[in-house]
Design an enzyme around this catalytic site. Structure first.
Site, PDB file in Angstrom:
ATOM      1  CD  GLU A  99      -3.137  -1.533   1.552  1.00 19.78           C
ATOM      2  OE1 GLU A  99      -2.856  -1.247   3.808  1.00 19.78           O
ATOM      3  OE2 GLU A  99      -3.405  -2.781   1.592  1.00 19.78           O
ATOM      4  CB  SER A 215      -7.201 -12.974   2.164  1.00 18.66           C
ATOM      5  OG  SER A 215      -7.184 -11.822   1.434  1.00 18.66           O
TER       6      SER A 215
HETATM    7  P1  PGA Z   1      -4.694  -8.301   4.749  1.00 18.31           P
HETATM    8  O1  PGA Z   1      -3.661  -7.555   4.689  1.00 18.31           O
HETATM    9  O2  PGA Z   1      -4.398  -9.662   5.864  1.00 18.31           O
HETATM   10  O3  PGA Z   1      -6.022  -8.008   4.591  1.00 18.31           O
HETATM   11  O4  PGA Z   1      -5.472  -9.607   3.617  1.00 18.31           O
HETATM   12  C1  PGA Z   1      -1.800  -7.951   4.542  1.00 18.31           C
HETATM   13  C2  PGA Z   1      -1.107  -6.988   4.831  1.00 18.31           C
HETATM   14  O5  PGA Z   1      -1.588  -6.078   4.183  1.00 18.31           O
HETATM   15  O6  PGA Z   1      -0.161  -7.212   5.168  1.00 18.31           O
END
Ligand code: PGA
Length: 252
Positions: A99, A215
């Site tokens: 991100e 996820s």
């Molecule tokens: P998520 O995020 O478990 O919500 O997929 C993982 C992360 O961004 O570290």
């Protein structure tokens, strides 16, 4: 047989006010007080670091930050340095999360500077790498990861590399509900470990923990952890609820 201590880390992203974060941490401390064979880390937002540290400092849970600036201090409005987060109680810092790469211009060179800054501040970096969906579809997964790794850890000594944790997070699996199949994850983890063996040495490669992220849920952690090169998880969404997160921590 893996001799690396498994690690389950929670990345709270931009969720939780100070009181919410402190309450969450308090609940988590009581839920995992009996766990002694998994290293646990939580990374709340900057604003909640000291509050959460007060609650977890007597427990086995480690504190992490989600980012840092590469300078120690200076006129960088809105930024936070390694020295500051270390003084707030952090042991770990997440670097190069997709991100940040996607929305905040975190290119590999910056990841490298941040890793160095973290190490200088006595923080252990959790270095995130991962390919996008289109990169996977065009069979560029390994070359993308190699580039992220090469540039990210450029110039690191064996000791410095040895203190890091790697998180493989396929971008297409983050927050989407799509998980890489355990085989897809294992294949990449093995590739990353081979990269480390070639670039550093076999001992370093064998000692470094490589977490999977994307996820992760109580329902899929068991199978992921059964694979030889998956040493833990970096959990986003499912780390926000202490009950759910504690189930992931107690995957055995
Ligand atoms: P998520 O995020 O478990 O919500 O997929 C993982 C992360 O961004 O570290």
């Amino acid at each position: 047989m893996r001799n690396r201590t498994p690690m389950i880390a929670g990345n709270w992203k931009m969720f939780k006010t100070c009181p919410e974060a402190v309450n969450n941490a308090r609940t988590l401390v009581s839920l995992v007080s009996d766990v002694d064979d998994v290293e646990i880390m939580i990374a709340p937002p900057f604003t909640a670091l000291t509050g959460v540290f007060d609650v977890i400092s007597q427990s086995a849970i480690h504190l992490g930050a989600q980012n840092l600036h590469w300078e120690v201090e200076g006129a960088f409005t809105g930024e936070i340095s390694g020295k500051m987060i270390y003084s707030a109680g952090c042991r770990y810092v997440i670097i190069g999360h997709s991100e940040r790469r996607q929305y905040f211009g975190e290119i590999d060179e910056r990841v490298n500077r941040k890793i160095n800054a973290a190490l200088d501040a006595h923080l252990l970096p959790v270095i995130c790498v991962g390919e996008s969906e289109s990169e996977r579809e065009s069979e560029k997964t390994f070359s993308v990861l190699d580039k992220q790794m090469q540039k990210g850890v450029e110039g690191l000594t064996l000791d410095q590399m040895g203190s890091a944790v790697i998180a493989y997070e396929p971008v297409w699996a983050i927050g989407t509900g799509k998980t890489a199949t355990p085989q897809q994850a294992q294949e990449v983890h093995e590739h990353l470990r081979n990269f480390l063996a070639n670039r550093f040495d076999e001992t370093t490669a064998q000692n470094i923990r490589i977490l999977y992220g994307g996820s992760v849920k109580p329902g899929n952690i068991g199978e992921l952890m059964s694979l030889p090169d998956i040493d833990g998880a970096l959990v986003g969404g499912a780390s926000l609820d202490p009950e759910t997160f504690s189930k992931i921590i107690k995957y055995k």
